[in-house]
Design an enzyme around this catalytic site. Sequence first.
Site, PDB file in Angstrom:
ATOM      1  N   HIS A  27      -9.326   1.548   4.857  1.00  0.00           N
ATOM      2  CA  HIS A  27      -8.047   1.699   5.559  1.00  0.00           C
ATOM      3  C   HIS A  27      -8.222   2.642   6.751  1.00  0.00           C
ATOM      4  CE1 HIS A  27      -3.896   2.707   6.434  1.00  0.00           C
ATOM      5  NE2 HIS A  27      -3.595   1.563   5.843  1.00  0.00           N
ATOM      6  N   GLU A  32      -5.273  -4.691  10.475  1.00  0.00           N
ATOM      7  CA  GLU A  32      -4.248  -3.680  10.706  1.00  0.00           C
ATOM      8  C   GLU A  32      -4.520  -2.940  12.008  1.00  0.00           C
ATOM      9  OE1 GLU A  32      -2.242  -2.574   6.719  1.00  0.00           O
ATOM     10  OE2 GLU A  32      -3.825  -1.143   7.107  1.00  0.00           O
ATOM     11  N   GLY A  61       2.966  -1.079   4.195  1.00  0.00           N
ATOM     12  CA  GLY A  61       3.065   0.349   3.886  1.00  0.00           C
ATOM     13  C   GLY A  61       4.505   0.722   3.580  1.00  0.00           C
ATOM     14  N   GLY A  62       5.188   1.290   4.567  1.00  0.00           N
ATOM     15  CA  GLY A  62       6.545   1.812   4.381  1.00  0.00           C
ATOM     16  C   GLY A  62       7.492   0.882   3.630  1.00  0.00           C
ATOM     17  N   SER A 119       3.601  -2.048  10.238  1.00  0.00           N
ATOM     18  CA  SER A 119       5.057  -2.136  10.442  1.00  0.00           C
ATOM     19  C   SER A 119       5.629  -3.513  10.109  1.00  0.00           C
ATOM     20  CB  SER A 119       5.429  -1.721  11.868  1.00  0.00           C
ATOM     21  OG  SER A 119       5.020  -0.379  12.113  1.00  0.00           O
ATOM     22  N   ASN A 155       0.881  -1.167   0.000  1.00  0.00           N
ATOM     23  CA  ASN A 155       0.000   0.000   0.000  1.00  0.00           C
ATOM     24  C   ASN A 155       0.914   1.211   0.000  1.00  0.00           C
ATOM     25  OD1 ASN A 155      -1.779   2.068   0.433  1.00  0.00           O
ATOM     26  ND2 ASN A 155      -2.359   1.445   2.502  1.00  0.00           N
ATOM     27  N   TRP A 156       1.026   1.808  -1.165  1.00  0.00           N
ATOM     28  CA  TRP A 156       1.983   2.917  -1.297  1.00  0.00           C
ATOM     29  C   TRP A 156       1.504   4.187  -0.597  1.00  0.00           C
ATOM     30  CZ3 TRP A 156       4.190   3.141  -7.005  1.00  0.00           C
ATOM     31  CH2 TRP A 156       4.869   1.941  -7.276  1.00  0.00           C
ATOM     32  N   LYS A 157       0.203   4.243  -0.266  1.00  0.00           N
ATOM     33  CA  LYS A 157      -0.364   5.460   0.346  1.00  0.00           C
ATOM     34  C   LYS A 157      -0.098   6.667  -0.566  1.00  0.00           C
ATOM     35  CE  LYS A 157       0.032   3.185   4.762  1.00  0.00           C
ATOM     36  NZ  LYS A 157       0.166   3.282   6.221  1.00  0.00           N
ATOM     37  N   GLY A 163       2.781   2.401  10.748  1.00  0.00           N
ATOM     38  CA  GLY A 163       3.746   3.486  10.588  1.00  0.00           C
ATOM     39  C   GLY A 163       4.465   3.859  11.869  1.00  0.00           C
ATOM     40  N   GLU A 166      -6.488   4.949   7.848  1.00  0.00           N
ATOM     41  CA  GLU A 166      -6.206   6.371   7.575  1.00  0.00           C
ATOM     42  C   GLU A 166      -7.425   7.050   6.963  1.00  0.00           C
ATOM     43  OE1 GLU A 166      -2.595   5.624   5.443  1.00  0.00           O
ATOM     44  OE2 GLU A 166      -1.672   4.999   7.334  1.00  0.00           O
TER      45      GLU A 166
END
Length: 256
Positions: free
Chosen positions: A98, A170, A237-238, A216, A13-15, A176, A100
């Site tokens: 998600h 999640e 993510g990251g 993470s 998930n590149w966000k 993150g 966010e």
Amino acid sequence: MNKTLREAIIAGNWKMNKTRPEAKSLIEELKPMVANANCGVVICVPFTNLETALQLTQGSNIKVGAENCHFEKSGAFTGEISADMLAEMGVEYVVIGHSERRQYFGETDETVNKRTRAAIEAGLKVILCVGEMLEDRENNITEELISMQTKIALKGVTRDELKNVIIAYEPVWAIGTGKTATADQAAEVCGFIRETIAKIYDQEAANGMTIQYGGSMNAKNAAELLSKEDVDGGLIGGASLKAPDFTAIVNAANEG
Ligand code: 13P
């Protein structure tokens, strides 16, 4: 072991990251690195990168997803993208609900349900996100919350349609933050989600469902998380923004 009944899927998930040239170089680097994966590999990218991702992944084993879609088919919804628009492009997956989006953009369990149904109707595969906040965990209501999020999100989704749904667990406190859930914590809630699916549908549907962990997950902790019976993959993510890190997780899934 029921784990063999379901496909392990590692999804990035590149966000809100990567311009088109940056996306191009990441995908070109990643393509040969994951070419021999024996798990599903998906990259969920910003809308502006979908065309680039679709073109560059043609003929490869990398599938492309979006990060959200609207629930209406079309109309006066400035700034929104419909599920049909994504499907027409050739996009295969979409992340829905998600945390966010729940935290910053007013997403509720009800709108998550509407988006999930719209995406399924358009022929997309949904990566449906659920997860508790730290406060919920401390108040010992993780299971109640996850059960509610899952049940409402899947309201009106038939057993047959469920094959187009993946659930990503999640925990919000792990996203993150570098604070990963332990493998046991992840496995416990992923197992609970599977029990919830068995209650709403039946055990066979639950056994066949891919349930990912996200929060993470990285090259170092992936193998342990993915070795758990109820953890069928990851939503990353990251670590999905760097080809070697993402590949290390894909390789861990190959073994898991
Ligand atoms: P991080 O891997 O950066 O914690 O993000 C997880 C996530 O939110 C994936 O959807």
